[in-house]
Design an enzyme around this catalytic site. Structure first.
Site, PDB file in Angstrom:
ATOM      1  N   ASP A  14       0.778  -1.249   0.000  1.00 25.17           N
ATOM      2  CA  ASP A  14       0.000   0.000   0.000  1.00 25.17           C
ATOM      3  C   ASP A  14       0.807   1.296   0.000  1.00 25.17           C
ATOM      4  OD1 ASP A  14      -1.942  -1.964   0.342  1.00 25.17           O
ATOM      5  OD2 ASP A  14      -2.353  -1.446   2.424  1.00 25.17           O
ATOM      6  N   LYS A  76      -7.243  -4.438  -2.463  1.00 27.00           N
ATOM      7  CA  LYS A  76      -7.825  -4.973  -1.243  1.00 27.00           C
ATOM      8  C   LYS A  76      -8.588  -3.885  -0.500  1.00 27.00           C
ATOM      9  CE  LYS A  76      -3.639  -4.373   1.605  1.00 27.00           C
ATOM     10  NZ  LYS A  76      -4.195  -3.573   2.686  1.00 27.00           N
ATOM     11  N   CYS A 109      -1.723  -2.017   8.188  1.00 25.57           N
ATOM     12  CA  CYS A 109      -1.684  -3.064   7.162  1.00 25.57           C
ATOM     13  C   CYS A 109      -0.443  -3.946   7.249  1.00 25.57           C
ATOM     14  CB  CYS A 109      -1.814  -2.439   5.775  1.00 25.57           C
ATOM     15  SG  CYS A 109      -3.417  -1.641   5.523  1.00 25.57           S
TER      16      CYS A 109
END
Length: 180
Positions: A14, A76, A109
């Site tokens: 990310d 996601k 994350c």
């Protein structure tokens, strides 16, 4: 435990356009992540990358996107990459059990992915100078938790030389140029 490149997959978590600008130490983070990705490519380590809700957070930042696999990102909405079936499928297809991780945010994350990787029988290797959070305390506490959960913690330069294993090869020379 020696980390061997033929058992490794890189994962970029990310590092996206709307998240990256607010990260603590973002310039050094970018420099180190580029070094890591370029080194993994030299060493022929496959790399997966994820994007958390790209419609809202944008794509992976351009300087890294150009270094990543042509397959594109794994999108996601869950914080842990392991909650995304496409990620687990892609990781499983590599046949590799050691996962070298860079990305943001460390305490969300990255942390949740590491915990789930350990639970799933993988060996996460967290590259400490290639992860970040907005708040340094969040990163520090998450680093401690990841160690407690069983992650290996290293640095970019350390992991690249460990994967290169010996001096004198073309790959070693390329890694040496990257870290200078």
């Amino acid at each position: 435990m020696r980390i061997k490149r033929d058992d490794c997959t890189g994962v970029v978590v990310d590092i996206q356009e709307r998240l990256f600008p607010v990260m603590e130490g973002k310039e050094e983070l970018l420099r180190r992540c580029r070094m890591l990705l370029e080194g993994l490519k030299v060493l022929e380590v496959p790399i997966l990358h994820t994007e958390q809700y790209p419609k809202g957070l944008g794509p992976t930042i351009a300087p890294l996107r150009q270094l990543l696999e042509a397959d594109g990102p794994i999108e996601k909405i869950a914080f842990s990459c392991c909650d995304e079936p496409d990620f687990l499928s892609s990781l499983g297809k590599t046949g590799r059990k050691t996962v070298i991780i860079c990305g943001i945010e460390t305490h969300v994350c990255v942390l949740q992915t590491v915990v789930d990787l350990v639970e799933g029988g993988y060996r996460p290797v967290v590259v400490a100078d290639c992860i970040a959070s907005r708040n340094p305390l969040d990163k520090a506490v998450a680093m401690e938790r990841m160690r407690m959960e069983g992650a290996v913690v290293t640095t970019c330069e350390s992991i690249l030389f460990e994967l290169a294993r010996v001096a004198g090869t073309d790959q070693f020379k390329a890694i040496s140029r990257l870290v200078k």
